[in-house]
Write an enzyme that holds these catalytic residues in place. Structure first.
Site, PDB file in Angstrom:
ATOM      1  N   TYR A   1      -9.305  14.591  -5.121  1.00 29.88           N
ATOM      2  CA  TYR A   1      -8.523  13.959  -6.286  1.00 29.88           C
ATOM      3  C   TYR A   1      -7.809  14.887  -6.968  1.00 29.88           C
ATOM      4  CZ  TYR A   1      -7.621  11.188 -10.292  1.00 29.88           C
ATOM      5  OH  TYR A   1      -7.188  10.605 -11.556  1.00 29.88           O
TER       6      TYR A   1
ATOM      7  N   SER B   1      -3.238  12.927 -14.482  1.00 27.97           N
ATOM      8  CA  SER B   1      -4.826  13.295 -15.098  1.00 27.97           C
ATOM      9  C   SER B   1      -5.196  14.428 -15.465  1.00 27.97           C
ATOM     10  CB  SER B   1      -5.851  12.901 -13.790  1.00 27.97           C
ATOM     11  OG  SER B   1      -7.068  13.108 -14.291  1.00 27.97           O
TER      12      SER B   1
ATOM     13  N   ASP C   1       0.903  -1.100   0.037  1.00 28.27           N
ATOM     14  CA  ASP C   1      -0.176  -0.063   0.196  1.00 28.27           C
ATOM     15  C   ASP C   1       0.880   1.251   0.054  1.00 28.27           C
ATOM     16  OD1 ASP C   1      -1.606   1.988   0.344  1.00 28.27           O
ATOM     17  OD2 ASP C   1      -2.606   1.182   2.083  1.00 28.27           O
TER      18      ASP C   1
ATOM     19  N   LYS D   1      -3.541  15.494  -7.707  1.00 29.23           N
ATOM     20  CA  LYS D   1      -3.206  15.490  -9.051  1.00 29.23           C
ATOM     21  C   LYS D   1      -2.697  16.820  -9.512  1.00 29.23           C
ATOM     22  CE  LYS D   1      -3.919  11.231 -10.136  1.00 29.23           C
ATOM     23  NZ  LYS D   1      -2.790  10.147 -10.227  1.00 29.23           N
TER      24      LYS D   1
END
Length: 199
Positions: free
Chosen positions: A163, A144, A64, A167
């Site tokens: 998110y 992304s 992880d 990014k």
């Protein structure tokens, strides 16, 4: 690809999607590939799906990347068993539902730890391995479109909450890393790619 024969590539988030696709391509090209992911069974499935003569070049490692201690152990194993890292593909990433202003801080932390800190942990150790051995390695950052300047989410789509900042942060990590390696006269190359966001 001849110069990469039997070199060691590490891919985070290797159990599915882009990570699994990269693993298949690099193993087929003759690299030793270490696949890092949380889901051991998915890594096993990936290895078994490879042509029999390629399976020995895929090394699955449950990890992880949001947990620094697990990343440390994985890279220690790579150094000990395979001699070091020549290519790193920072691919691991998660997105959780909810809106930034309402979602639990614990979920925000999970996203930032995986998408941003996980890449930093892996990058530092991979770059350190390359620099110690003075190899012309390559660091890849799978990003992304949500992490590039000018990104404007569609109001009709789900919120990308933490998110998007994770990014954006990865974009900055790549640029800082690139500049620092140049200043140190390193032969290590870096590449960032912005994958189109689709939910």
């Amino acid at each position: 690809m001849d110069r990469w024969q039997n070199r060691v590539a590490v891919i985070s988030g290797a159990s599915s999607g882009i990570g699994a696709a990269c693993a298949r391509l690099l193993v087929a090209a003759g690299l030793q590939v270490v696949g890092l992911a949380r889901r051991t069974e998915r890594l096993e499935q990936l290895q078994q799906s490879l042509p029999e003569d390629q399976r020995g070049r895929f090394h699955r490692h449950t990890c992880d990347v949001s947990q620094e201690s697990q990343v440390d152990r994985a890279f220690e194993w790579i150094e000990r068993e395979l001699g070091g890292v020549d290519v790193l593909i920072n691919n691991a990433g998660i997105v959780l539902g909810g809106q930034l202003i309402d979602m639990p801080n614990q979920d925000i932390g999970r996203i930032l730890q995986t998408n941003l800190m996980g890449s930093i942990y892996c990058t530092k150790l991979a770059a350190g391995s390359m620099r110690r051995r003075q190899v012309a390695g390559h660091l890849f950052f799978v990003n992304s479109t949500a992490g590039v300047a000018g990104y404007k989410p569609d109001p009709a789509e789900q919120s990308l909450n933490a998110y998007t900042p994770s990014k954006f942060g990865l974009t900055a990590v790549h640029e800082i890393c690139r500049q620092e390696l140049i200043l140190k006269g390193s032969k290590i190359k870096t590449t960032v790619s912005a994958v189109l966001w689709k939910h």
